[in-house]
Design an enzyme around this catalytic site. Structure first.
Site, short mmCIF file in Angstrom:
data_model
loop_
_atom_site.label_atom_id
_atom_site.label_comp_id
_atom_site.label_asym_id
_atom_site.label_seq_id
_atom_site.Cartn_x
_atom_site.Cartn_y
_atom_site.Cartn_z
N CYS A 282 -15.89 -10.27 100.39
CA CYS A 282 -15.75 -10.82 99.03
C CYS A 282 -15.37 -9.78 97.97
O CYS A 282 -14.51 -10.04 97.12
CB CYS A 282 -17.01 -11.56 98.61
SG CYS A 282 -18.50 -10.54 98.52
N HIS A 341 -22.46 -12.12 96.07
CA HIS A 341 -21.10 -12.61 96.27
C HIS A 341 -20.31 -12.16 95.04
O HIS A 341 -20.84 -12.11 93.93
CB HIS A 341 -21.09 -14.12 96.42
CG HIS A 341 -19.71 -14.67 96.65
ND1 HIS A 341 -18.84 -14.12 97.58
CD2 HIS A 341 -19.02 -15.67 96.05
CE1 HIS A 341 -17.70 -14.78 97.55
NE2 HIS A 341 -17.77 -15.72 96.63
N ASP A 364 -12.20 -17.40 92.65
CA ASP A 364 -12.84 -16.80 93.81
C ASP A 364 -11.85 -16.79 94.97
O ASP A 364 -11.54 -17.83 95.54
CB ASP A 364 -14.10 -17.61 94.17
CG ASP A 364 -14.90 -16.97 95.29
OD1 ASP A 364 -14.41 -15.99 95.89
OD2 ASP A 364 -16.01 -17.46 95.58
N ASN A 404 -26.58 -22.21 91.04
CA ASN A 404 -27.66 -23.16 90.70
C ASN A 404 -28.31 -23.92 91.83
O ASN A 404 -29.23 -24.68 91.57
CB ASN A 404 -27.11 -24.23 89.75
CG ASN A 404 -26.97 -23.71 88.33
OD1 ASN A 404 -27.94 -23.33 87.72
ND2 ASN A 404 -25.75 -23.70 87.84
N ASP A 406 -30.60 -25.44 94.74
CA ASP A 406 -32.02 -25.27 95.09
C ASP A 406 -32.11 -24.95 96.58
O ASP A 406 -31.27 -25.39 97.37
CB ASP A 406 -32.80 -26.56 94.80
CG ASP A 406 -33.04 -26.75 93.30
OD1 ASP A 406 -32.62 -25.86 92.52
OD2 ASP A 406 -33.63 -27.77 92.92
N GLU A 452 -33.82 -20.00 83.61
CA GLU A 452 -34.46 -20.69 84.73
C GLU A 452 -35.79 -21.29 84.25
O GLU A 452 -36.57 -20.63 83.57
CB GLU A 452 -34.75 -19.70 85.88
CG GLU A 452 -33.52 -19.28 86.65
CD GLU A 452 -32.93 -20.39 87.53
OE1 GLU A 452 -33.43 -21.53 87.50
OE2 GLU A 452 -31.95 -20.11 88.22
N GLU A 457 -32.12 -26.22 81.49
CA GLU A 457 -31.60 -25.85 82.81
C GLU A 457 -31.76 -27.01 83.79
O GLU A 457 -30.83 -27.37 84.51
CB GLU A 457 -32.33 -24.60 83.30
CG GLU A 457 -31.78 -24.02 84.58
CD GLU A 457 -32.67 -24.26 85.79
OE1 GLU A 457 -32.16 -24.08 86.91
OE2 GLU A 457 -33.84 -24.64 85.61
#
Length: 723
Positions: A282, A341, A364, A404, A406, A452, A457
Site C-alpha cells: 500500500c 493502510h 487509494d 469506521n 465495527d 469516537e 459519530e
C-alpha cells in the site's frame, strides 16, 4: 519602394523562452530548456522574421494547438485562435506583447479548463495579398494550475502549494498506532524524464487504449485524471506500474519494504517497455501516485490510517475469529483489519457533486476492490466520509468502512462459532500525514470522523448503514448498534497494541494486561510481563495460555511460534505479574517483513467456562542509518556524504546492499554492494556527488541483507546556489 508588392511575412526562428516561462509557471525544477506551462496563466513566445517586421492590419497570425492523436475542435483537443481577434470562439487567447523591427513577442493563454498533456503548437501567417504560410513551431506540455483561482485544483495557500505540489520528498507513516514510524520517501516528481513517464502512463491506460480521442478530451478534469492514474499505479487490469504482493516470497523481484523512492520504480517501468515492477504494497502504491499527481500539478499528500478496516461484504462489520489458545485465525470471509493502510488525498473541486464536497479527496491505488469494473478507488470526498454520505461518487462507502467499521470477534471451538464482543472504536486511528513545511506528523483523524463515542459519530454510522440498505429489517447485525455489554471475552481487536486493562467479566472479575519491559529491538530478546488483577473478594485460580505469532501489515496471521502456559493463584484483590521472554533465536526465522508480532493471552478460571482475551502488537525496531553531509552543499560543487550503518544482529549477515538516493542531489539511485557484515559490526562509506538543484533536499538510504530488508535513514540538506 512605392508600388512594390508586399512580401509575405516569413518566420525564421521561434524562441519558446522556456527558462523565463517555466520560472513563472513553477516548472523550472522539471526543465529550463523545454516549455512546461500551466493552464489559466499566460506564457510568452518570440517569433523572429527573416524578411521584414510584423505589420498590424496587414498581417494576421493564427495559432493552432493540438493534443492527442485525434485533435478535434468540438472536443476541445484542438484550438484555432488569432492575434487579431480576441473575441473569437476559442477560449485560447493570443495577444501582442511587443512588436520590434524583425521580431514579435506574443502572449498565449490556455483556458483553466483545457486538457493537460503534450501539445503541438502551429502557426499560419496570413499576409494581405500574400500567400498563407504554415509552420510547426514545436511542442509544449500543459499542466494543472493550483495557483489559478479558476482551475478546479486551485489551492489558496502558498505554504500548502509548496508542500503538496512542489516538495519532492516526504514521509510515509508505518508501524502500529503505538509506535508510528516515519519512512523517508523520495517522490522526485521533477527529476529527469519523470514528466514524460507520467504522460506515458496516461497513454497506457485502458481508457486511452479504447478511445484515445475521448480520453484526451477528458484530461482537463482532475476527477477523471485521478481515477485513470489510480487504476494505472497497480497492474491488476492493465500494464500498470506496480505488481502488488502480500506473501513473504519476493525472490523474483524487490521486497516492497526496500524501496525508498518513486523515481527508480517509474524509470524501471518505462525502461522495460511498461512491464509492471515487482513488488509493491500500500505505501508504495500511494507514494508512486503522489509523485505522478504532484508532477501533473494536482495537490496531493500521502495519508496513513492505523487499524484500517477492509470490509469485503459492505456491511460495516469486520468479523475476526480466534481459537481457544487466543491465536487469531485466517478469516474465511477475507474481512481484515490492516495494522496500517496508506492512501492519497488529492485536492480538487467536485463539480460532479452537490456543493460542499470539494477539497481533499481520497484516492487509494492499492488493488483491494473494483470500482466500475476497475481496480481503483476514489475520488471519495473526505467531507462526505465524515458526514456518512456513503452514496456519493466514488467508492465513499468503501473508504467509510476503512475508518469506521465495527469489529465483531468470534471464538471458534469444535466447529461452532460463539460471538464474544463488538468493538465500535478499534478501526481508524491516528490518521496521519506529513505536516506542511516541517518533518512533524499531522493527525487528521477529525477530518474523517467525529470523536469516537460521541453522539454525532454513532449518528453518522447509522446514517451510513441506512444508506447501505442494511437497516434494522435486514442483515444479521442491523439492529444491534450499541457497543456490546461486557461480554465474558472482552476483546479490543487484534491490533490494540496496548490493550487497556480489560473490563472484568461480571462473574470472573479478573483483568489481564500485557506490558513490555524493554523497547522491542531487533536481535534482542522480547521481554514482557502478564499482569493479572483479582477484583473480587474470592480466591481465583487462573490458567492463561500465552502465544506469539507474526502478522503481515494487512492483518494476515502466520502460525504461532511461541507458546507458554501460566498458572496463577490470586488472593482477593491481589495483583500478580508473570514474567515472559521470547528469545531472538525463537522469533528470528518466523518474522514477516513487517516485523509485527502479536502476543496474546487467553485466561480462564478453573471453576468457570468463560474466558478473557488480551493481546498486544509490537513492531520490532532497527537502529537507523546515520547520514552526515561533509562540508557545505552548493549547486554544481562536489559534495561528500558519509553513510554509517551497522548489523544489529548477533549473527553474521550476507548479501548486504546499501542504496542511497535524493532528488536534486543524485542523478540516479546509488547502489553499493557491501557483502558480509559481521555480528554487531558498524561500518561507514563515503559517497561523492554533485548537487544539481538548490533549496531544501533530502537523502534517503536503505540497507538490506539476507536477514533484514529495510534498515532506513535520512538526512535533510540545504543546497545553496553559490558559495
Amino acid at each position: 519602394a512605392p508600388g512594390c508588392p508586399i512580401l509575405g511575412l516569413e518566420l525564421s526562428v521561434i524562441d519558446f523562452r522556456s527558462s523565463w516561462n517555466n520560472m513563472r509557471h513553477h516548472t523550472e525544477e522539471i526543465s529550463s530548456d523545454r516549455l512546461l506551462v500551466r493552464r489559466g496563466q499566460a506564457f510568452n513566445i518570440t517569433l523572429y522574421f527573416s524578411n521584414r517586421g510584423f505589420q498590424l492590419g496587414l498581417d494576421n497570425i493564427i495559432f493552432v494547438v493540438e493534443t492527442g492523436p485525434l485533435p478535434d475542435l468540438a472536443k476541445g483537443t484542438r484550438a484555432v485562435f488569432s492575434l487579431a481577434d480576441h473575441r473569437g470562439p476559442s477560449p485560447w487567447i493570443a495577444s501582442l506583447e511587443t512588436n520590434r523591427a524583425t521580431s514579435l513577442e506574443v502572449s498565449l493563454y490556455a483556458p483553466p479548463t483545457a486538457s493537460m498533456g503534450r501539445y503541438l503548437l502551429k502557426v499560419h501567417i496570413d499576409s494581405f495579398q500574400g500567400s498563407v504560410t504554415a509552420y510547426q513551431l514545436g511542442e509544449f506540455i500543459l499542466l494543472f494550475n493550483p495557483w489559478c483561482p479558476e482551475d478546479t485544483v486551485y489551492l489558496d495557500s502558498e505554504p500548502q502549494r509548496q508542500e503538496y505540489v512542489m516538495n519532492d520528498y516526504g514521509f510515509v507513516y508505518q508501524g502500529n498506532k503505538n509506535w508510528i514510524r516515519p519512512c523517508p520517501w523520495n517522490y522526485g516528481q521533477f527529476e529527469e524524464n519523470i514528466i514524460d513517464i507520467c504522460l506515458e502512463l496516461l497513454d497506457k491506460s485502458l481508457n486511452f487504449q479504447s478511445d484515445p480521442a475521448m480520453d484526451c478530451a477528458l484530461r482537463g478534469s482532475p476527477v477523471y485524471i485521478s481515477r485513470v492514474v489510480c487504476a494505472m499505479i497497480n497492474s491488476n487490469d492493465d500494464n500498470g506500474v506496480l505488481n502488488g504482493r502480500w506473501s513473504e516470497n519476493y525472490s523474483d523481484g524487490i521486497n516492497p519494504a526496500e524501496w525508498t523512492g518513486s523515481v527508480a520504480i517509474l524509470r524501471q517501468w518505462h525502461a522495460t517497455g511498461c512491464q509492471p515492477v515487482r513488488y509493491g504494497q500500500c505505501w508504495v502504491f500511494a507514494a508512486i501516485m503522489c509523485t505522478v499527481m504532484r508532477c501533473l500539478g494536482i495537490p496531493t499528500r500521502v495519508v496513513t490510517n492505523f487499524d484500517s478496516g477492509h470490509d469485503t461484504d459492505g456491511n460495516l462489520i469486520i468479523d475476526e475469529y480466534y481459537d481457544n489458545t487466543g491465536r487469531i485465525l485466517k478469516n474465511k470471509k477475507k474481512d481484515t483489519v490492516w495494522n496500517f493502510h496508506v492512501w492519497n488525498e488529492c485536492w480538487m473541486a467536485r463539480n460532479d457533486l452537490l456543493p460542499g464536497y470539494g477539497g481533499w479527496q481520497v484516492l487509494d491505488a492499492t488493488p483491494q476492490e473494483t470500482s466500475n469494473g476497475f481496480y481503483c478507488c476514489g475520488p471519495a470526498s473526505v467531507r462526505a466520509i465524515k458526514e456518512g454520505e456513503v452514496d456519493l461518487n466514488y467508492d465513499t462507502a468503501f473508504v467509510f468502512s476503512m475508518v469506521n467499521a465495527d469489529c465483531v470477534s468470534w471464538l471458534v471451538r469444535g466447529g461452532k462459532e460463539q460471538r464474544l464482543h463488538r468493538d465500535t472504536n478499534s478501526v481508524g486511528n491516528f490518521i496521519s500525514t506529513k505536516s506542511i513545511q516541517s518533518d512533524e506528523r499531522d493527525d487528521i483523524t477529525e477530518k474523517y470522523k467525529y470523536e469516537e463515542g460521541s453522539p454525532q459519530e454513532r449518528k453518522v454510522f447509522l446514517k451510513a448503514l441506512q444508506k447501505l440498505k442494511i437497516g434494522s429489517s435486514q442483515g444479521p447485525y442491523g439492529a444491534d448498534l450499541s457497543p456490546s455489554s461486557p461480554m465474558h471475552l472482552s476483546h479490543y481487536g487484534p491490533r490494540s497494541s496496548d490493550s487497556p486493562s480489560l473490563r472484568p467479566s461480571d462473574v470472573i472479575q479478573v483483568s489481564l494486561k500485557l506490558q513490555l519491559l524493554d523497547p522491542p529491538n531487533m536481535g534482542q530478546n522480547i521481554k514482557f510481563v502478564l499482569l493479572a488483577l483479582n477484583m473480587s473478594p474470592q480466591f481465583k485460580d487462573l490458567k492463561v495460555n500465552l502465544s506469539a505469532q507474526s502478522l503481515m501489515h494487512d492483518g494476515s496471521p502466520l502460525p504461532p511460534f511461541w507458546q507458554d502456559t501460566a498458572f496463577i493463584t490470586l488472593s482477593p484483590e491481589e495483583a500478580k505479574t508473570h514474567p515472559c521472554q521470547i528469545p531472538y533465536s525463537q522469533y528470528s526465522q518466523y518474522l514477516s517483513t513487517d516485523k509485527l508480532i502479536r502476543i496474546s493471552a487467553l485466561g480462564e478460571e478453573k471453576s468457570y467456562p468463560k474466558k478473557i482475551l488480551v493481546d498486544k502488537i509490537i513492531t520490532l525496531a532497527y537502529p537507523a542509518i546515520m547520514i552526515n553531509v561533509l562540508g557545505v552543499a552548493v549547486v554544481n560543487q562536489p559534495l561528500s556524504v558519509q553513510v554509517i550503518f551497522s548489523n544489529p544482529l548477533s549473527e553474521q549477515v550476507a548479501d548486504c546492499v546499501l542504496t542511497v538516493e535524493g532528488s536534486g542531489l543524485f542523478k540516479k539511485q546509488q547502489k553499493v554492494i557491501i557483502g558480509v557484515l559481521r555480528p554487531q559490526h558498524r561500518a561507514s562509506i563515503t559517497l561523492k556527488t554533485v548537487p544539481f538543484k538548490s533549496g531544501q533536499r533530502q537523502i534517503q538510504a536503505n540497507l538490506r541483507s539476507n536477514k533484514f530488508k529495510d534498515i532506513k535513514g535520512y538526512r535533510n540538506v540545504y543546497v545553496d546556489l553559490r558559495l
